[in-house]
Design an enzyme around this catalytic site. Structure first.
Site, PDB file in Angstrom:
ATOM      1  N   SER A 134       5.134  21.882  35.854  1.00 52.38           N
ATOM      2  CA  SER A 134       4.291  22.914  35.238  1.00 52.38           C
ATOM      3  C   SER A 134       2.881  22.403  34.996  1.00 52.38           C
ATOM      4  O   SER A 134       1.919  23.171  35.052  1.00 52.38           O
ATOM      5  CB  SER A 134       4.884  23.349  33.891  1.00 52.38           C
ATOM      6  N   HIS A 155       3.229  26.592  26.278  1.00 53.90           N
ATOM      7  CA  HIS A 155       3.243  26.302  27.711  1.00 53.90           C
ATOM      8  C   HIS A 155       2.059  26.943  28.426  1.00 53.90           C
ATOM      9  O   HIS A 155       1.328  26.292  29.189  1.00 53.90           O
ATOM     10  CB  HIS A 155       4.566  26.798  28.297  1.00 53.90           C
ATOM     11  N   ASP A 186       2.614  33.156  32.747  1.00 53.92           N
ATOM     12  CA  ASP A 186       3.103  32.092  31.875  1.00 53.92           C
ATOM     13  C   ASP A 186       3.556  32.687  30.545  1.00 53.92           C
ATOM     14  O   ASP A 186       3.892  33.870  30.469  1.00 53.92           O
ATOM     15  CB  ASP A 186       2.007  31.036  31.682  1.00 53.92           C
TER      16      ASP A 186
END
Length: 719
Positions: free
Chosen positions: A497, A167, A90
């Site tokens: 996600s 994220h 990630d």
């Protein structure tokens, strides 16, 4: 000996990575002529260019019946995932977040070979603990091919595992965050935040960098997979994707398919997002049968926002607006004086010249479901001095707050039209906008998110994708201080996600409970026990135009049901030989398959049928005549079990299962059966859907069925 670089030093400088653990190879910076020289060397199977991937950008665990307050569920049976290590590929991690505290955790598992790596503003000694046990970063592949401005004042990043995007921190929280109380986003969605496996350990492999869409190089992704396999992770969570059209699974430019293959054959489940290109068909990504591909759904929570018109009519929109109430103020709609009066009110191209905007709320309409028209309208109205926007659009539950608590409230076309009629019928229309509230519970229906990518699988339509669905809309989790939507350490984000680490956390719990299960067995357990309704028994619709009942191309087997998955009864298992047969069935050549598998492989003749791949699903994309396919199930329930087949056939399709009963005992643990599929349709059709369930009175082992008839037509020159 062929000289590619002029010296050893030059060769050393050109080297980007050496891959040693999961597979053999290297990445290097080369000119076209050097590439050609290497490609001609004996023993070199393939030379491929680098490729970029992109990021696919709490109530959900109670919604999935994994409450920590319940004494009997998978969460407690698996000891909250203690001893399991989840690796994430990630954008990095913000280690100071409270969700990465290691309170109550025992020593790091002795089998762990990974480490925390120092870097810019990342002190590995203090950043890592018994929760965050690994943190590495991979940028050489990105730098070798990136042509965008990088690490700018507008888009800063850190040459370290530190997360400048948010994220990776968000997905890590969802998968395995520790308990963090009093979490919320500006008081919305308030409550306890924690991951699916709150005692599992985390290892971050930063492969994505802060440029538009968060770019991640396939060379870096492959290196991260290689390191993670060596380090000893138990589960890999990969919320990344490419673009349509897809690369084949034997093309290393799809670093995810290649890297995940080597992880899976070593017993490491890999969970990937389906992508965010819905609701169009054939948009699902990460389609390799060895990965678990996840669609995104809503949960039973919404953020109703009251709109009160001057005639006292009150309606509820949806927003994340927590600013001060906008008292009764002017309400306007841009209109042209000419033949196209409504053209001025299109959100993404508002024409405000003839509209008194200063101090007023503006209504606009858009036919687009994404956030672009919302952002465009807000920018235009704020610039013109407006105080709020009401956006009439196709309904969708993926919301984002507007900057500085500017009210941007979404309504459907029906409510938007009612507001417009009020404006047009009133000399001085006014409106009051109230702050958003949180509504939780049964009145809020579950839907497959509008953005969630849909099947069929564009590489191999006979392989159902996505596999499973999980919450991925407005998920509250920790984020980076650089996240513009973060408040008090937390943010509400939507995307596959966010759905992906939900499944990763559940897979970690299943690994803790069933350490001997293969990745395919875990996938089967999830798919065959999934909810076809929501957890309350209500129907699940798929957002689109129009909304429709969800089918396997929207949510695979259904919404994940963790507690049922812990005791599936039967599983459809697979190993390396099965995946190799799949590659042969698709039609890849022996050399390409050998390169992926890592050993010399020769496909059998005749080639295997793709319909026989032992997946927990049956998809026949081109039924012309009667076809017969084979599946094998393994008993993981009581030794002495007897199952009976129950078929819910797709419309106009006949399905016959032979044998109709399967009897297991201490000597018989796996049995095969055949499924004969035929149709009464005499024309080409779309897909029809059904299911096949094996039942023993306790377990219901259900695989989705998808069948499309394609009639071959022959043309001659005869009249």
């Amino acid at each position: 000996m062929v000289c590619v670089r002029r010296s050893k030093e030059a060769a050393r400088d050109s080297m980007v990575y050496s891959y040693n653990h999961g597979f053999s190879g290297f990445a290097a910076k080369l000119t076209d002529s050097q590439v050609q020289k290497i490609a001609n060397l004996p023993g070199v199977i393939r030379v491929i260019p680098n490729q970029f991937h992109s990021l696919q950008t709490t109530r959900s665990w109670d919604y999935l019946a994994l409450s920590p307050n319940s004494p009997s569920n998978l969460l407690h049976d698996a000891n909250l995932g203690d001893g399991i290590i989840i690796g994430l590929l990630d954008s990095g991690i913000w280690p100071e977040s409270s969700v990465f505290n290691d309170s109550g955790l025992t020593a790091i598992p002795s089998r762990w070979k990974g480490r925390c790596v120092f870097g810019e503003q990342f002190n590995a000694t203090s950043a890592c603990n018994r929760k965050l046990i690994g943190a590495k970063w991979f940028i050489d592949g990105f730098l070798a091919d990136n042509h965008q401005p990088f690490n700018t004042s507008d888009s800063p990043d850190f040459l370290s595992p530190r997360d400048a995007v948010g994220h990776g921190t968000h997905t890590s929280t969802i998968a395995a965050g520790s308990f963090s109380v009093d979490a919320s986003f500006k008081t919305l969605a308030a409550g306890l935040v924690r991951g699916g496996a709150p005692r599992a350990r985390l290892a971050m492999y930063k492969v994505c960098w802060n440029v538009p869409r968060g770019q991640c190089s396939s060379a870096d992704i492959l290196k991260a997979f290689d390191e993670a396999i060596h380090d000893g992770v138990d589960v890999l969570s990969v919320s990344l994707g490419t673009n349509i059209p897809l690369f084949s699974e034997v093309d290393e430019r799809d670093g995810i398919a290649t890297g995940s293959f080597h992880a899976v054959v070593k017993g490491i489940p890999v969970v990937c997002g389906a992508a965010n290109d819905g609701p169009l068909s054939y948009t699902v990504q990460n389609t390799a049968p060895w990965v678990l591909t996840v669609a995104a759904t809503t949960v039973d929570r919404s953020f109703p926002t009251r709109i009160t018109l001057g005639n006292n009519a009150t309606m509820l929109g949806q927003a994340m607006f927590r600013g001060k109430e906008v008292g009764h103020t002017g309400l306007v709609y841009p209109e042209n004086p000419g033949l196209l009066p409504t053209a001025a009110g299109v959100c993404e191209s508002l024409s405000l010249n003839n509209t008194p905007v200063v101090g007023n709320v503006v209504l606009c309409f858009t036919t687009l479901a994404n956030r672009a028209p919302v952002s465009s309208a807000v920018t235009a109205v704020k610039t013109a001095g407006g105080v709020g926007v009401i956006i009439a659009k196709h309904p969708g539950d993926a919301l984002d707050p507007c900057s500085n608590d500017f009210p941007c409230i979404e309504v459907d076309y029906e409510l938007g039209t009612m507001i417009l009629f009020y404006i047009r019928s009133t000399r001085s229309p006014i409106v009051k906008l109230s702050p958003s509230t949180t509504l939780v519970g049964r009145p809020v229906s579950t839907k497959v998110a509008y953005f969630s990518s849909r099947g069929p699988n564009s590489i191999a339509p006979a392989i159902l994708k996505p596999d499973i669905a999980a919450p991925g809309v407005s998920i509250l989790a920790a984020s980076s201080p650089f996240d513009p939507f973060m408040d008090g350490g937390f943010a509400l984000h939507s995307g596959t996600s966010m759905a992906t680490p939900h499944i990763s956390g559940i897979v970690a719990l299943l690994k803790a409970l069933h350490p001997s299960w293969s990745p395919a067995a875990i996938k089967s357990a999830l798919v065959t026990t999934a909810w076809k309704t929501d957890p309350f028994g209500e129907p699940v619709f798929a957002e689109g135009s129009p909304q429709k009942l969800a089918n396997p191309f929207d949510f695979g087997g259904g919404i994940v049901n963790p507690n049922k998955a812990a005791k599936p009864g039967l599983v459809y298992d697979m190993g390396t030989a099965d995946y190799t047969n799949y590659l042969c069935a698709v039609g890849y050549n022996d050399s390409s398959i050998s390169q992926l598998v890592g050993e010399s492989t020769t496909c059998p003749s005749p080639k295997p049928s793709i319909l026989d791949v032992n997946l927990p699903s049956i998809t026949v994309p081109n039924l012309q005549n009667t076809v017969t396919l084979t599946r094998t199930v393994t008993n993981v329930g009581p030794l002495d079990s007897e199952y009976k087949a129950l078929v819910d056939p797709p419309q106009g399709v006949s399905v016959v299962v032979e044998p109709e009963r399967l009897v297991f005992n201490s000597a018989v643990k796996a049995l095969s059966f055949k499924v004969e599929v035929s149709t009464t349709h005499k024309v080409n059709t779309g897909f029809y859907f059904g299911s096949l369930t094996w039942m023993d009175g306790v377990h219901s082992v259900t695989v989705p069925m998808s069948v499309r008839t394609q009639i071959i037509q022959f043309y001659t020159d005869d009249n």
